[in-house]
Write a protein that holds these residues in place. Structure first.
Motif, PDB file in Angstrom:
ATOM      1  N   MET A 100     -17.936  54.400  72.263  1.00 43.87           N
ATOM      2  CA  MET A 100     -17.198  54.006  71.078  1.00 43.87           C
ATOM      3  C   MET A 100     -18.067  54.311  69.870  1.00 43.87           C
ATOM      4  N   THR A 101     -17.440  54.680  68.753  1.00 43.84           N
ATOM      5  CA  THR A 101     -18.182  54.814  67.505  1.00 43.84           C
ATOM      6  C   THR A 101     -17.440  54.043  66.421  1.00 43.84           C
ATOM      7  N   LEU A 102     -18.213  53.534  65.478  1.00 43.59           N
ATOM      8  CA  LEU A 102     -17.642  52.747  64.386  1.00 43.59           C
ATOM      9  C   LEU A 102     -18.433  53.034  63.125  1.00 43.59           C
ATOM     10  N   ASN A 103     -17.727  53.416  62.068  1.00 43.33           N
ATOM     11  CA  ASN A 103     -18.380  53.571  60.773  1.00 43.33           C
ATOM     12  C   ASN A 103     -18.705  52.207  60.187  1.00 43.33           C
ATOM     13  N   THR A 104     -19.741  52.159  59.351  1.00 44.89           N
ATOM     14  CA  THR A 104     -20.146  50.874  58.781  1.00 44.89           C
ATOM     15  C   THR A 104     -19.764  50.749  57.313  1.00 44.89           C
ATOM     16  N   LEU A 167      -9.709  56.176  60.743  1.00 43.47           N
ATOM     17  CA  LEU A 167     -10.319  54.990  60.148  1.00 43.47           C
ATOM     18  C   LEU A 167     -11.812  54.823  60.459  1.00 43.47           C
ATOM     19  N   GLY A 168     -12.379  55.720  61.243  1.00 39.66           N
ATOM     20  CA  GLY A 168     -13.798  55.575  61.553  1.00 39.66           C
ATOM     21  C   GLY A 168     -14.088  54.734  62.772  1.00 39.66           C
ATOM     22  N   ALA A 169     -13.114  54.627  63.683  1.00 41.37           N
ATOM     23  CA  ALA A 169     -13.304  53.922  64.955  1.00 41.37           C
ATOM     24  C   ALA A 169     -12.648  54.755  66.046  1.00 41.37           C
ATOM     25  N   GLN A 170     -13.345  54.946  67.147  1.00 40.89           N
ATOM     26  CA  GLN A 170     -12.812  55.812  68.201  1.00 40.89           C
ATOM     27  C   GLN A 170     -13.520  55.558  69.522  1.00 40.89           C
ATOM     28  N   ILE A 171     -12.922  56.108  70.588  1.00 42.55           N
ATOM     29  CA  ILE A 171     -13.586  56.288  71.872  1.00 42.55           C
ATOM     30  C   ILE A 171     -13.606  57.787  72.133  1.00 42.55           C
ATOM     31  N   LEU A 172     -14.748  58.275  72.612  1.00 40.85           N
ATOM     32  CA  LEU A 172     -14.932  59.715  72.723  1.00 40.85           C
ATOM     33  C   LEU A 172     -15.775  60.039  73.958  1.00 40.85           C
TER      34      LEU A 172
END
Length: 226
Positions: A100-104, A167-172
């Motif tokens: 998962m990635t998430l922008n801050t 939106l800056g949130a994903q699974i990759l």
């Protein structure tokens, strides 16, 4: 579904913030009395994420000191590697499976973004699952839309005014990163491969979202907490 490792992007210069980031990294700018990166960590904690990696570059020592009490791993960058290069450099800490990635640099309301992604994630058919929102519901966003969704929720590129934005949130899945020789590149490279294979999907966020990329975004974001 069991939470996956999480990458928090926190290395950027935050130039759109102007004087606010001259001596303070953007992830430590406060919204509603709390640094942006703490908002992101609260989302991770609610989703019961156990492995968190934070990439650092600009004024990274301040972020590292702020997170000194947290069980997180730092991925230091000697230069800005962008999202794709940053994720690739952090893979030794994240492992070889999906992440998962998430922008801050955003704040959220409504359902937990990571929990939504984990609930919808299907590794049998997906290489990427991106959280999206229609442009007219995205606070602080002035650009055009990013993607269109078909009736199966697969995504293709779009530039329409009302098309959903990422939106800056994903699974990759990260296996494709090894085939990219550059060290500095955007995750758009990996998305395009997944789109071409029909394995890139989108999910509409059930709640509010605000980009905190500029000083005006701070006050806008705080309206989500009213």
């Amino acid at each position: 579904m069991r939470p996956l490792p999480l990458m928090l992007f926190a290395a950027g210069f935050g130039t759109r913030m102007g004087a606010l980031t001259a001596h303070c990294p953007k992830p430590l700018i406060k919204v509603a009395g709390k640094p942006l990166i703490d908002h992101a960590l609260a989302i991770a904690d609610q989703a019961e994420v156990t492995k968190i990696v934070v990439n650092l570059h600009y004024l990274g020592d301040q972020i590292a000191a702020h997170l000194g009490h947290r069980d997180v791993t730092f991925s230091w960058e000697s230069e800005i590697l962008e999202t794709g290069g940053g994720l690739k450099a952090a893979l030794p800490h994240l492992g070889n499976g999906p992440v998962m990635t998430l922008n801050t640099d955003a704040v959220w309301s409504g359902q937990n973004p990571l929990t939504q992604l984990l609930t919808a994630w299907d590794p049998e058919k997906m290489d990427a699952l991106l959280l999206l929102l229609p442009t007219d519901k995205a606070l602080g966003h002035s650009g055009k839309g990013d993607f269109l969704l078909d009736d199966q929720s697969r995504i293709t590129r779009a530039h329409g005014t009302n098309a959903p934005i990422y939106l800056g949130a994903q699974i990759l899945k990260t296996r494709g990163l090894a085939a990219i020789p550059e060290t500095v590149f955007s995750l758009n490279r990996l998305w395009d491969l997944a789109i071409a294979d029909g394995r890139a999907y989108g999910l509409i966020h059930q709640g509010g979202w605000c980009d905190v990329g500029s000083p005006a975004g701070i006050a806008l974001a705080e309206t989500l907490y009213v």
